[in-house]
Enzyme design. Structure first.
Site, short mmCIF file in Angstrom:
data_model
loop_
_atom_site.label_atom_id
_atom_site.label_comp_id
_atom_site.label_asym_id
_atom_site.label_seq_id
_atom_site.Cartn_x
_atom_site.Cartn_y
_atom_site.Cartn_z
CB CYS A 13 39.20 109.46 13.67
SG CYS A 13 37.49 109.71 14.15
CG HIS A 119 30.14 105.16 23.95
ND1 HIS A 119 29.77 105.17 22.63
CD2 HIS A 119 31.09 106.11 24.08
CE1 HIS A 119 30.48 106.09 21.99
NE2 HIS A 119 31.28 106.67 22.85
CD GLU A 121 30.86 102.34 18.67
OE1 GLU A 121 31.60 103.34 18.62
OE2 GLU A 121 31.31 101.18 18.61
CB THR A 154 34.61 101.71 16.95
OG1 THR A 154 33.98 102.79 17.64
CG2 THR A 154 33.68 101.10 15.94
CB SER A 210 36.25 111.95 24.22
OG SER A 210 37.02 111.10 23.40
S1 SF4 Z 1 34.82 104.43 14.59
FE1 SF4 Z 1 34.89 106.24 15.84
S2 SF4 Z 1 37.09 106.59 16.14
FE2 SF4 Z 1 36.89 105.20 14.40
S3 SF4 Z 1 36.91 106.50 12.55
FE3 SF4 Z 1 34.78 106.17 13.19
S4 SF4 Z 1 34.24 107.90 14.49
FE4 SF4 Z 1 36.46 107.77 14.35
#
Ligand code: SF4
Length: 269
Positions: A13, A119, A121, A154, A210
């Site tokens: 991504c 996670h 994040e 996300t 992942s």
């Molecule tokens: S939020 Fe995560 S999946 Fe979405 S573009 Fe960013 S790194 Fe990639």
């Protein structure tokens, strides 16, 4: 003749591509704090180029430090600043948006995070908020006194988030709901669903660690027989017996060289 159907959106991504090119442009050695991306094979490739990976700030020994795409709390950034000569922040802008939302919330707000509590994040967002709850099940949603805000990790499934946010609103009618699921995730999920409906088996390629790859495997697995693999070495010939159409998708941390190796191996079976 076997047909291989690739998902319209798969593999790296924007955020992962951006983080990797930031690292690639830096003079080595550099140290990355946390997983830059959730793909063991790509991490190993970077290690060979002089990129070190550490999990804790206490392990930093100066030099250039890259903060991972998953984001870091303000406290963590302060700790890194004490132990690094230079900081390069590779946080994905979509993740940064969640931190911006959290920064703007009134201090008495209860933040509900729809995501995986383990996670990085989610942990970083939780640590940035004054009061945050990480919840994934509708049954666990509390009725909160005072202001409430809702964000999603996300990489969560957008359909599940819609159902979850409606349930939060039923109990907390004034909740501020933020759409924080990134389009890369939604695009990959939609494309995986479309391919899964049209094949005899799906191969989902990407790190077993992942979250977004696991989600693709879950989505495809609800439709058709699905195998989640990291590399071509895991493929077994018996999987393909009697199967003419094979679907392929890959998580947002999966490099194209691994996808190409898998496709080449499938063609040989
Ligand atoms: S939020 Fe995560 S999946 Fe979405 S573009 Fe960013 S790194 Fe990639």
């Amino acid at each position: 003749m076997r047909t291989i159907v690739c998902a319209e959106h798969m593999g790296f991504c924007f955020g992962v591509q951006r983080a990797l090119s930031m690292v690639q442009k830096l003079d080595k050695p550099v140290t990355v704090l946390g997983d830059l991306i959730h793909n063991p094979q790509e991490i190993e490739r970077l290690r060979k180029q002089g990129v070190a990976f550490v999990k804790h700030t206490a392990q930093l020994m100066g030099g250039t430090v890259v903060l991972s795409a998953h984001g870091s709390s303000a406290q963590r950034k302060r700790k890194v600043a004490e132990r690094a000569e230079r900081i390069v922040d590779a946080t994905c802008p979509h993740v940064e948006k969640i931190h911006d939302i959290v920064r703007d919330l009134a201090p008495d707000t209860t933040l509900i995070i729809f995501g995986d509590p383990n996670h990085p994040e989610v942990k970083a967002v939780q640590n940035s908020a004054s009061h945050a709850l990480v919840i994934t099940e509708v049954a666990d949603i509390p009725q909160v006194a005072g202001p409430v805000a809702l964000v999603a990790q996300t990489t969560q499934d957008s359909t599940r988030y819609k159902v979850f946010s409606q349930a939060v609103r039923q109990l907390n009618p004034t909740v501020q709901v933020f759409d924080t699921i990134c389009h890369a995730t939604a695009d990959r999920q939609r494309a995986a669903r479309a391919v899964a409906q049209d094949v005899d088996m799906m191969l989902v390629i990407g790190g077993k660690n992942s979250a977004n790859t696991q989600r693709l495997a879950q989505i495809a697995g609800e439709i058709v027989e699905t195998k989640h693999i990291e590399t071509a070495a895991e493929l077994l010939p018996e999987w393909f017996a009697g199967k003419d159409r094979i679907g392929v998708t890959a998580g947002a941390s999966t490099p194209s060289w691994i996808i190409e190796e898998v496709i080449a191996a499938v063609r040989k079976f």
